[in-house]
Design an enzyme around this catalytic site. Structure first.
Site, PDB file in Angstrom:
ATOM      1  N   ARG B  54       0.961   0.699  -6.202  1.00 11.70           N
ATOM      2  CA  ARG B  54       0.374  -0.502  -5.605  1.00 11.70           C
ATOM      3  C   ARG B  54      -0.888  -0.083  -4.874  1.00 11.70           C
ATOM      4  O   ARG B  54      -1.178   1.107  -4.734  1.00 11.70           O
ATOM      5  CB  ARG B  54       1.351  -1.269  -4.713  1.00 11.70           C
ATOM      6  CG  ARG B  54       2.470  -0.531  -4.077  1.00 11.70           C
ATOM      7  CD  ARG B  54       2.054   0.369  -2.995  1.00 11.70           C
ATOM      8  NE  ARG B  54       1.265  -0.316  -1.998  1.00 11.70           N
ATOM      9  CZ  ARG B  54       0.449   0.283  -1.170  1.00 11.70           C
ATOM     10  NH1 ARG B  54       0.293   1.600  -1.236  1.00 11.70           N
ATOM     11  NH2 ARG B  54      -0.240  -0.390  -0.275  1.00 11.70           N
ATOM     12  N   GLY B  55      -1.637  -1.058  -4.398  1.00 12.58           N
ATOM     13  CA  GLY B  55      -2.936  -0.773  -3.788  1.00 12.58           C
ATOM     14  C   GLY B  55      -4.001  -1.001  -4.843  1.00 12.58           C
ATOM     15  O   GLY B  55      -3.939  -0.423  -5.935  1.00 12.58           O
ATOM     16  N   ALA B  56      -4.969  -1.853  -4.501  1.00 10.55           N
ATOM     17  CA  ALA B  56      -5.944  -2.274  -5.499  1.00 10.55           C
ATOM     18  C   ALA B  56      -6.646  -1.102  -6.212  1.00 10.55           C
ATOM     19  O   ALA B  56      -6.695  -1.070  -7.452  1.00 10.55           O
ATOM     20  CB  ALA B  56      -6.953  -3.227  -4.854  1.00 10.55           C
ATOM     21  N   ARG B  97      -0.975  -8.223 -11.976  1.00 13.27           N
ATOM     22  CA  ARG B  97      -1.247  -8.495 -10.560  1.00 13.27           C
ATOM     23  C   ARG B  97      -2.517  -9.321 -10.447  1.00 13.27           C
ATOM     24  O   ARG B  97      -3.611  -8.771 -10.321  1.00 13.27           O
ATOM     25  CB  ARG B  97      -1.442  -7.178  -9.774  1.00 13.27           C
ATOM     26  CG  ARG B  97      -0.228  -6.284  -9.644  1.00 13.27           C
ATOM     27  CD  ARG B  97       0.908  -6.869  -8.818  1.00 13.27           C
ATOM     28  NE  ARG B  97       0.523  -7.210  -7.468  1.00 13.27           N
ATOM     29  CZ  ARG B  97       0.501  -6.354  -6.448  1.00 13.27           C
ATOM     30  NH1 ARG B  97       0.856  -5.122  -6.616  1.00 13.27           N
ATOM     31  NH2 ARG B  97       0.123  -6.753  -5.256  1.00 13.27           N
ATOM     32  N   GLN B 209       5.234  -2.528   3.884  1.00 17.94           N
ATOM     33  CA  GLN B 209       4.402  -1.401   3.457  1.00 17.94           C
ATOM     34  C   GLN B 209       3.863  -0.614   4.646  1.00 17.94           C
ATOM     35  O   GLN B 209       3.600   0.583   4.519  1.00 17.94           O
ATOM     36  CB  GLN B 209       3.211  -1.886   2.607  1.00 17.94           C
ATOM     37  CG  GLN B 209       3.587  -2.469   1.266  1.00 17.94           C
ATOM     38  CD  GLN B 209       3.673  -3.983   1.313  1.00 17.94           C
ATOM     39  OE1 GLN B 209       4.001  -4.585   2.342  1.00 17.94           O
ATOM     40  NE2 GLN B 209       3.390  -4.623   0.199  1.00 17.94           N
ATOM     41  N   ASP B 250      -7.858  -6.666  -1.157  1.00 17.67           N
ATOM     42  CA  ASP B 250      -7.509  -6.748  -2.581  1.00 17.67           C
ATOM     43  C   ASP B 250      -8.609  -7.421  -3.378  1.00 17.67           C
ATOM     44  O   ASP B 250      -8.718  -7.222  -4.584  1.00 17.67           O
ATOM     45  CB  ASP B 250      -6.193  -7.497  -2.761  1.00 17.67           C
ATOM     46  CG  ASP B 250      -5.049  -6.678  -2.229  1.00 17.67           C
ATOM     47  OD1 ASP B 250      -4.852  -6.663  -0.999  1.00 17.67           O
ATOM     48  OD2 ASP B 250      -4.376  -5.998  -3.029  1.00 17.67           O
ATOM     49  N   ASN B 260      -6.568 -10.152   1.479  1.00 12.56           N
ATOM     50  CA  ASN B 260      -5.808  -8.933   1.755  1.00 12.56           C
ATOM     51  C   ASN B 260      -4.367  -9.367   2.011  1.00 12.56           C
ATOM     52  O   ASN B 260      -4.050 -10.557   1.997  1.00 12.56           O
ATOM     53  CB  ASN B 260      -6.414  -8.190   2.964  1.00 12.56           C
ATOM     54  CG  ASN B 260      -5.826  -6.797   3.124  1.00 12.56           C
ATOM     55  OD1 ASN B 260      -5.686  -6.060   2.152  1.00 12.56           O
ATOM     56  ND2 ASN B 260      -5.486  -6.420   4.355  1.00 12.56           N
ATOM     57  N   LYS B 261      -3.514  -8.420   2.242  1.00 16.32           N
ATOM     58  CA  LYS B 261      -2.089  -8.685   2.444  1.00 16.32           C
ATOM     59  C   LYS B 261      -1.874  -9.847   3.412  1.00 16.32           C
ATOM     60  O   LYS B 261      -2.563  -9.966   4.424  1.00 16.32           O
ATOM     61  CB  LYS B 261      -1.435  -7.414   2.997  1.00 16.32           C
ATOM     62  CG  LYS B 261       0.076  -7.467   3.139  1.00 16.32           C
ATOM     63  CD  LYS B 261       0.783  -7.728   1.829  1.00 16.32           C
ATOM     64  CE  LYS B 261       0.384  -6.727   0.780  1.00 16.32           C
ATOM     65  NZ  LYS B 261       0.722  -7.171  -0.587  1.00 16.32           N
TER      66      LYS B 261
END
Lengths: 372, 372
Positions: B54-56, B97, B209, B250, B260-261
């Site tokens: 995960r993580g762009a 995603r 996370q 993101d 973002n999150k």
């Protein structure tokens, strides 16, 4: 309100000589519904400290019974010793939850009420009477808060003509009071009146009172609701999915600064940024008239970091606890934050809805002084 | 960065014909440190979809290897069929995603890079070369973001002369990239330079996370940190306990709106309200130049509600899952939110720090067009 379709209250009396209380144990809700009898002053302190009972109004009532139980245990002392000892118990009670002003208010009023009789017997009797009055008074406050608050929901419905979406944080539900709740009182009354509504329930980390208590009590009472992470409210408000924020308060200053569960301030900021009305429902016993500046003057409890590190819930039919972060991780656990008055649309009290301004709240204070 | 004191990366190549990749499985961190070999295009899709990676930025690199593996599997087809089929694989990858723009950028650039050769063999070769370039490029970006960002921390330290407190949300750490991270790159560089600092880590519900990844990677790399509930940041900022907010992204629009999150927006509001600088660290691959209005144009993923209802962690040496709310509770799980540019102090990129304004970001775009 209902549990398994049966009307219940969070606290009720049991027995005599001394009168004990039976409380709903809120620690293992929603997975275990258990009642605990609190037989002594120490039982009451532990119940408040361990959060068997929680919620500012309920804590206040519980503490009043605690004071009665303390008084009862001292009844054979001389009047002077009785009063000295009772003072010590009082301090212990107040120390259990420093942020909840209701507790301090309840205790200091109790001392006023019971402290001028000529025998310990009369004082014990007065302390029980005080607890009973407070009990009935809190129910009455919740009902009245509901009646004032439901008008806000009705107005939104009249404009919108479709489901009213309300966001709430933590549990200012009937579980935090004796019945009806504070923030939930308008919701339950709106349900009774057939207004279509839906509640976004902040899960309310770290103790998850939203997930465990608010979602549960709303479900038990037939209110449509959706659990969300505390992170989600801003997004929902940006997209027009929240019509009203409705929260409780643990302590509110005479200028309208609101101490409530940690995270409330963030929701108030989002509400302001998206022009969503942000109301705080509270009995007048939650005001601390001595305070001017909530952010700088309200002492914020730091609780055990383990509440952040560990999460409990149901697994294999049992309540189990899991460690989320790495072993050895540091954590901080601030119990409350303060929402400055400028972010609050209004304060819903048992005497009506007031703007969070010193001048307006002075009017409320006058009403309280007259009505008592 | 370090795991158990050994330098590691989140993804590395293994074997030949085809080249596979081995990734750190991020699902059971921090309690289990496991690596998974992804052997096929489907493995890559599943790894992205199931959040093994995960993580762009990391997703972008992983997807580039996925495209290579897809190309490799099609190498015996004619050039036309190869390209038609590859397009189908491309769509599948992008669908894993939808919010992570890096993925879409990586894939469309890869198609540009590999799509004009005369044989499938050359195209397969080009797709691998592209993935390897992207891999090195992402590491380089992180390092440069760190170098630009560390100056902000140094400046704060020069003024304050005591520990710099940084708040971060989710994991924009080295685990979200190949190495260094985005939001963490300035932090790791500041550590190297001996600047005393401390990081407040938002646990970042619902997937935790922050608790599971950020706290862990900071601890593994010797950075002092404290885990906090997502609710706490506002209170900390009100009390001067945060000097700088530093988060990842993101997807960011050409006007500087930052997806973002979920929950990032709430922290940005609190930062603004308390005059705390709020910076977003991102590689230029995270910009979506086609977008003007982040709130209305960025599609926000809704993930499985079970991520909200259930929490996993360590119990009795095993990873166990507990249900927090009542059985049957509804939940909503929005993956991201959008922080409007007006709340962002600056965007830290590999080409410098830019104001979140279309005019300024046009300058960045020109730099990218020149440097490629």
């Amino acid at each position: 309100m209902l549990i398994n379709s049966i009307p219940q209250r969070t606290i009720r009396e049991s027995g005599t000589e001394p009168v004990r209380v039976v409380v709903l144990d809120q620690r293992n809700l929603p997975h275990k519904i258990e009642y605990v009898e609190l037989q002594t002053f120490e039982d009451i302190c532990n119940a408040i400290n361990d959060m068997i009972v929680r919620g500012a109004p309920l804590i206040g009532v519980c503490a009043a019974y605690g004071l009665y139980l303390a008084a009862f245990s001292l009844k054979d002392l001389g009047l002077d010793s009785f009063q000295t000892k009772l003072k010590e118990f009082t301090d212990k009670l107040i120390a259990t939850r420093p942020t909840a002003i209701n507790l301090r208010n309840a205790i200091s009023k109790a001392i006023e009420f019971i402290g001028h009789f000529n025998s310990t017997e009369e004082e014990v009797h007065a302390s029980l009477k005080y607890a009973r009055n407070l009990y009935e008074n809190e129910i009455d406050c919740s009902r009245k808060i509901g009646e004032y608050g439901v008008k806000l929901i009705e107005d939104i419905y009249q404009n919108k003509k479709s489901t009213v979406n309300i966001l709430t944080h933590c549990n200012a539900g009937w579980l935090a009071t004796i019945d009806y709740g504070t923030a939930t009182a308008p919701i339950y009354l709106a349900m009774e009146r057939g207004i279509p509504l839906h509640v976004w329930v902040d899960e309310t980390r770290p103790r998850n009172q939203g997930a465990k208590l608010t979602a549960w009590e709303l479900m038990e009472n037939g209110v449509p609701c959706t659990l969300i992470p505390d992170n989600a409210g801003g997004h929902l408000m940006q997209h027009g999915l929240v019509d009203l924020c409705l929260v409780g308060s643990d302590r509110t200053t005479r200028t309208g600064d609101v101490a409530n569960k940690i995270g409330t301030y963030l929701k108030a900021l989002a509400a302001k940024d998206n022009s969503v009305p942000f109301y705080v429902a509270l009995p007048c016993s939650s005001f601390d008239w001595s305070l001017l500046d909530g952010i700088n003057e309200i002492q914020i409890e730091q609780r055990n970091p383990e509440e952040v590190l560990y999460v409990d819930g149901l697994a294999d039919g049992k309540i189990q606890t899991v460690l989320v972060p790495p072993l050895g991780c540091n954590a901080a656990n601030y119990g409350f934050d303060v929402t400055p008055a400028r972010l609050v649309t209004g304060l819903i009290t048992e005497h009506g809805i007031f703007k969070p301004e010193e001048k307006e709240l002075n009017k409320l204070r006058e009403i309280i002084n007259i009505k008592g």
